[in-house]
Design a protein around this motif. Structure first.
Motif, PDB file in Angstrom:
ATOM      1  N   PHE A 199     -18.751 -16.455   6.226  1.00 22.98           N
ATOM      2  CA  PHE A 199     -17.905 -15.580   7.038  1.00 22.98           C
ATOM      3  C   PHE A 199     -16.575 -15.262   6.369  1.00 22.98           C
ATOM      4  O   PHE A 199     -16.014 -14.183   6.589  1.00 22.98           O
ATOM      5  CB  PHE A 199     -17.678 -16.219   8.412  1.00 22.98           C
ATOM      6  N   GLU A 257     -29.208 -21.775  18.073  1.00 21.27           N
ATOM      7  CA  GLU A 257     -28.440 -21.771  19.321  1.00 21.27           C
ATOM      8  C   GLU A 257     -29.331 -22.129  20.502  1.00 21.27           C
ATOM      9  O   GLU A 257     -28.908 -22.836  21.428  1.00 21.27           O
ATOM     10  CB  GLU A 257     -27.802 -20.393  19.537  1.00 21.27           C
ATOM     11  N   GLU A 315     -23.884 -17.507  22.648  1.00 22.37           N
ATOM     12  CA  GLU A 315     -23.093 -18.597  22.074  1.00 22.37           C
ATOM     13  C   GLU A 315     -21.919 -18.944  22.981  1.00 22.37           C
ATOM     14  O   GLU A 315     -21.603 -20.129  23.211  1.00 22.37           O
ATOM     15  CB  GLU A 315     -22.598 -18.180  20.679  1.00 22.37           C
ATOM     16  N   ASN A 351     -11.561 -18.403  11.007  1.00 17.23           N
ATOM     17  CA  ASN A 351     -10.211 -18.861  11.418  1.00 17.23           C
ATOM     18  C   ASN A 351      -9.117 -17.845  11.108  1.00 17.23           C
ATOM     19  O   ASN A 351      -8.033 -18.189  10.645  1.00 17.23           O
ATOM     20  CB  ASN A 351      -9.878 -20.213  10.765  1.00 17.23           C
ATOM     21  N   GLU A 402     -16.012 -10.357  14.019  1.00 16.14           N
ATOM     22  CA  GLU A 402     -16.832 -11.565  14.104  1.00 16.14           C
ATOM     23  C   GLU A 402     -16.524 -12.527  12.955  1.00 16.14           C
ATOM     24  O   GLU A 402     -16.349 -13.737  13.161  1.00 16.14           O
ATOM     25  CB  GLU A 402     -18.325 -11.216  14.090  1.00 16.14           C
ATOM     26  N   SER A 403     -16.459 -11.972  11.731  1.00 15.25           N
ATOM     27  CA  SER A 403     -16.191 -12.852  10.588  1.00 15.25           C
ATOM     28  C   SER A 403     -14.768 -13.401  10.645  1.00 15.25           C
ATOM     29  O   SER A 403     -14.518 -14.549  10.235  1.00 15.25           O
ATOM     30  CB  SER A 403     -16.419 -12.099   9.269  1.00 15.25           C
ATOM     31  N   ARG A 444     -30.362 -18.119  13.218  1.00 10.13           N
ATOM     32  CA  ARG A 444     -29.133 -18.423  13.962  1.00 10.13           C
ATOM     33  C   ARG A 444     -29.423 -18.533  15.452  1.00 10.13           C
ATOM     34  O   ARG A 444     -28.942 -19.436  16.142  1.00 10.13           O
ATOM     35  CB  ARG A 444     -28.082 -17.335  13.726  1.00 10.13           C
ATOM     36  N   ARG A 490      -8.068 -15.662  13.612  1.00 14.75           N
ATOM     37  CA  ARG A 490      -8.078 -15.176  14.992  1.00 14.75           C
ATOM     38  C   ARG A 490      -6.978 -14.142  15.241  1.00 14.75           C
ATOM     39  O   ARG A 490      -7.205 -13.122  15.909  1.00 14.75           O
ATOM     40  CB  ARG A 490      -7.930 -16.354  15.953  1.00 14.75           C
ATOM     41  N   ALA A 550     -23.798 -13.319  20.322  1.00 16.80           N
ATOM     42  CA  ALA A 550     -22.424 -13.800  20.543  1.00 16.80           C
ATOM     43  C   ALA A 550     -22.208 -14.181  22.013  1.00 16.80           C
ATOM     44  O   ALA A 550     -21.531 -15.167  22.329  1.00 16.80           O
ATOM     45  CB  ALA A 550     -21.428 -12.728  20.109  1.00 16.80           C
ATOM     46  N   ARG A 580     -14.807 -16.385  13.056  1.00 18.80           N
ATOM     47  CA  ARG A 580     -15.537 -17.545  12.528  1.00 18.80           C
ATOM     48  C   ARG A 580     -14.870 -18.127  11.285  1.00 18.80           C
ATOM     49  O   ARG A 580     -15.153 -19.264  10.905  1.00 18.80           O
ATOM     50  CB  ARG A 580     -16.980 -17.157  12.228  1.00 18.80           C
TER      51      ARG A 580
END
Length: 933
Positions: free
Chosen positions: A704, A850, A813, A742, A736-737, A846, A744, A810, A740
């Motif tokens: 990511f 999950e 998750e 960090n 999204e990447s 993936r 944000r 997503a 994931r």
């Protein structure tokens, strides 16, 4: 008669050595209850025409309505000349057609004035006319000498031959094996007519020349090698002493050269009046006796149609009294007549035909051939002729007419202008880039100032882009021609609007804001106002993040007319404007029409454009196998046509499918190819597309951080860079990447920028993705889950299966982390089903992970069931693993290539692979596991 395999006047009962061939053909096209098509091929003189005559006689006796046409060597540039022969006998049925079809037929056949019909419309009209002809009995359409049928007629005949299955209509065509043609043979049944075997050849010679000495006969048989025409003609050329072995036989030349010389020697012995009429008939190509009668009158009374009698007696020609047509026994006879004539005699024949013919197009062509000195009046007529046939879609013939008009132009500026327009047509439509380059160079030498013309600049841009030229140079050339032109920024000037559409593409390719300034300046100067489609495309394609609601509304109004649109260039331009607003689905049928026209010989550039837009729509709508298949077609077309610039489009489509399916090695390789090609040429849009592929591949691999860096290189987080339309396509990958990896804060800033730009109002797909992005960045679970629900349940969200499944993943998750296990399983299972249908291996893994974390057990039985292949799937997979293409597999198994693609679409997820390259290893592993039993 064109080929000979029997004595003159022969019918079915007199064919020698062809009973089996005749039976096979009759069984297929006469005795079958449903329509069928067959292409007969063979060398010159092998007897194809005799077989066609025999089949036509048998069909007529069986109650079929037989229509005949034949290609003419000297009429290959006259559009619809062969179609005229075939359909004119059905003139009394024109009234049974719809008004649209009747208009198309009558205009194409030159029966009245009108707007030239589009190729697809005319093809459907011709098929409808044949169906109307069924009222007279089942129809058999016989077309001889396909190698000389004009391009326009060949496309219509090809359309008919492929669409008569299940109808009481049959098609039988014949052509020489050693020559090419405009008729597309692929996919149609073919029968090659071989030379006669030794027994049949001997029988034919003995029946015609019973007194031929054995040594002479042996030499004839050896030289002819089973060619019926040579078997019949060679003995006739021998002197009596040679036939009776009293004299040595002459040295034998290669067959084709000797047959030509034989015809010449026979023609030389004809009276002058006979040779004159044969030359006129050869130049005319139709064999119409009324035309020959008019040519005879033009001779001043020295020649009449009675002068054809010596040629008939010598069996060089025959006269079909019912059709009032003169027929040459073989095309080589016509060729020999022309070869024997002098250049002044040929020009005189063209002059005569120009005087006696009423068709303005054919008159213009003959005037052009007759002219010896520059003549502006003739040049004008040829130019008008070129525009008419260009409107019919026959760009090749239009180029030939414009080039001849240029040759006859007494003023250098007019000559250069016509050469430049011919070059532009060649570069923009036909794919004739090399000839376009030569024409441009000729125009430049004649008139250096021609460089400033729009057609010169546009053609030069095409040549530059498809060589090693860079986008900025091409942009500078075209923008300069637009700003300095003498067009007065008249919005109705077709050359100007074409140039502006091309400049729009150059701006997109370059991707830099400064490139757009000349386009916007030109748009402001257009009077009375810019064309609607161009104005919309500048916004929706150029900078969609800043497009206005009225732009999208106007696009929707334009797309409402797409189903009735017949201009392939306009259809492709509609597609260009529809890419980023996600409206390509509204153009699927029109785009397919463009592709089919291209496959039938239509403009290459339009064919490529239709393929590009179908590829993109197929990817977003989940038709990934179709995307890959069409991309392969596009790559092959680029290679064959020389339009190398557009390779990156199709590499992108193959690469994004590979990345989405988890075949990241392939995706990376293709993306690297795109980047290596685009970087030195300054094609920034291709670099953005390449980085998009790499970002998706990185997410597929679970990297990511790398995905975040790649998506950010297309468009930095927290902003929407101007004139970077692909920023809209990487927004979910970026957010999204970022979450994931960090980042944000950057993700939140980017969502805010997207919301402030109201990109969710631009298209339903973007609304889905923006809702997913907002949910990913929401801190509170209840807010996030509400946003997920709103985006996933928005009207039309199911139209984008991969995007929706990613948002569902997503969502699942987030639900699992919120301890809403049951809801999480439902969302994840829905996503899993979509990923499995698409063959998105990495996302399957993936999602499965999950699901297991949510307490759902994926049993080994389920895994085993996924590996089982049906017998046909196994057979197709094995053939694909051996290296065969979908088309080759389809031909071997007698199914359509789309059926092959559909089966492979099911095979990949069953085997747990995502690409053709992995088939061989997967099948080997399957066999070793024992599941292949």
């Amino acid at each position: 008669m064109h080929d000979a395999a029997a004595s003159p006047g022969t019918g079915v009962d007199h064919l020698v050595g062809r009973d089996a061939d005749l039976g096979r053909i009759v069984d297929l096209v006469v005795t079958e209850d449903v329509g069928s098509a067959l292409l007969l091929s063979g060398e010159a003189g092998v007897g194809k025409t005799e077989l066609l005559d025999a089949v036509a006689q048998t069909a007529s006796e069986a109650g079929m309505h037989v229509l005949r046409a034949a290609g003419v060597q000297f009429e290959a540039d006259v559009s619809y000349s062969a179609l005229n022969q075939a359909l004119l006998p059905l003139a009394d049925l024109f009234g049974n057609l719809s008004s649209t079809h009747q208009d198309a037929i009558e205009v194409a056949l030159g029966l009245r004035e009108g707007t030239p019909p589009q190729r697809l419309l005319l093809s459907n009209a011709a098929l409808a006319l044949l169906q109307a002809g069924v009222l007279k009995g089942p129809v058999l359409l016989v077309v001889d000498d396909l190698q000389w049928v004009d391009r326009a007629s060949a496309a219509v005949f090809g359309f008919i031959a492929r669409r008569i299955t299940g109808k009481p209509i049959s098609f039988l065509g014949a052509s020489r094996t050693e020559t090419g043609s405009f008729f597309e043979r692929s996919g149609l049944p073919q029968l090659e007519l071989p030379p006669l075997d030794d027994e049949a050849a001997t029988r034919l010679v003995d029946s015609r020349f019973p007194s031929l000495a054995p040594t002479a006969r042996r030499r004839v048989l050896e030289t002819a090698q089973g060619n019926p025409l040579a078997l019949l003609e060679l003995p006739s050329a021998l002197r009596a002493g040679q036939r009776e072995a009293h004299e040595n036989l002459p040295y034998v030349l290669p067959l084709s050269q000797r047959l030509q010389s034989l015809f010449v020697s026979r023609i030389q012995n004809l009276p002058a009046g006979t040779q004159y009429l044969l030359l006129v008939a050869s130049m005319d190509g139709t064999g119409d006796l009324s035309t020959l009668h008019g040519a005879a009158r033009e001779s001043g009374g020295d020649v009449t149609l009675e002068d054809l009698v010596p040629a008939e007696h010598d069996q060089l020609v025959s006269v079909d009294a019912s059709a009032r047509r003169l027929l040459f026994r073989h095309p080589l006879i016509s060729s020999a007549v022309v070869e024997l004539s002098t250049s002044s005699q040929r020009r005189a024949a063209h002059q005569v035909l120009a005087r006696v013919l009423s068709d303005p197009e054919r008159r213009a062509w003959h005037l052009g051939e007759a002219a010896l000195e520059p003549d502006e009046q003739v040049a004008v007529q040829l130019e008008q002729h070129a525009r008419r046939i260009l409107n019919r879609g026959d760009a090749v013939a239009a180029i030939a007419a414009l080039t001849r008009a240029a040759d006859l132009s007494p003023v250098d500026t007019e000559r250069a202008r016509r050469l430049t327009e011919a070059a532009y047509i060649g570069a923009d439509a036909t794919g004739s880039l090399r000839s376009a380059s030569d024409l441009l160079e000729d125009a430049r030498r004649v008139d250096p100032y021609q460089r400033r013309s729009l057609h010169f600049a546009a053609a030069a841009v095409q040549l530059l882009l498809n060589s090693d030229g860079d986008v900025r140079t091409a942009h500078r050339l075209l923008a300069g021609a637009i700003s300095e032109g003498k067009h007065g920024f008249d919005a109705t000037n077709v050359a100007l609007t074409d140039a502006l559409h091309l400049l729009l593409l150059l701006c997109f390719y370059g991707g830099s804001p400064e490139l757009w300034e000349p386009l916007h300046a030109a748009m402001k100067q257009l009077r009375p106002e810019p064309p609607q489609l161009l104005a919309v495309a500048v916004h929706t394609f150029g900078d969609p993040a800043r497009a206005r609601a009225e732009d999208v509304n106007e696009l929707d109004r334009i797309l409402a007319t797409a189903m009735d649109e017949t201009d392939s260039a306009r259809i492709v331009r509609m597609g260009t404007a529809s890419i980023y607003p996600d409206r390509l689905s509204a153009l699927r049928e029109p785009s397919w029409r463009v592709v089919h026209q291209g496959r039938d010989g239509g403009p290459v550039r339009r064919h490529l454009g239709g393929l590009m837009h179908l590829c993109l729509d197929s990817y977003h709508s989940g038709r990934w196998d179709e995307t890959a298949t069409l991309a392969d077609e596009g790559l092959q077309l680029c290679e064959e046509s020389g339009y190398s610039f557009f390779v990156w489009y199709f590499l992108y489509n193959k690469a994004i499918v590979s990345a989405s399916r988890g075949d990241t090695d392939t995706a990376q390789t293709l993306a690297d190819q795109m980047a290596d090609w685009a970087t030195p040429r300054g094609v920034r849009s291709a670099l953005d597309y390449s980085r998009h592929v790499q970002a998706v591949a990185s997410i597929s691999d679970g990297n990511f951080e790398r995905a975040y860096q790649l998506a950010g290189s297309v468009n930095p987080p927290g902003q929407l860079r101007p004139y970077t339309p692909h920023a809209l396509w990487v927004m979910f990958d970026l957010v999204e990447s970022a979450i994931r990896a960090n980042h944000r804060t950057e993700a939140v800033e980017h969502v805010r920028a997207l919301q402030e730009a109201h990109v969710g109002e631009f298209s339903p797909r973007l609304a889905l993705l923006l809702g997913g992005c907002a949910a990913l960045t929401a801190e509170e679970d209840d807010v996030a889950l509400r946003l997920f629900d709103e985006s996933l349940n928005a009207p039309g969200a199911e139209r984008w299966p991969f995007d929706r499944a990613r948002v569902q993943l997503a969502h699942g998750e987030r639900l699992r982390r919120s301890r809403e296990t049951t809801a999480a399983r439902n969302s994840l299972l829905s996503a899993l089903r979509t990923f499995e249908q698409l063959g998105a291996r990495s996302w399957i893994q993936r999602t499965t992970k999950e699901l297991r974390a949510a307490g759902w057990n994926v049993s080994r039985a389920d895994d085993h069931e996924k590996q089982e292949l049906t017998p046909q799937e196994r057979q197709i997979a094995q053939l694909a693993a051996s290296g065969l293409t979908n088309k080759q597999i389809a031909e071997q198994l007698f199914i359509s290539h789309r059926t092959v693609g559909a089966h492979l679409y099911q095979v990949y997820p069953k085997l747990g692979i995502s690409s053709r390259a992995a088939l061989r290893d997967a099948l080997t592993a399957l066999e070793a596991s024992g599941f292949d039993d």
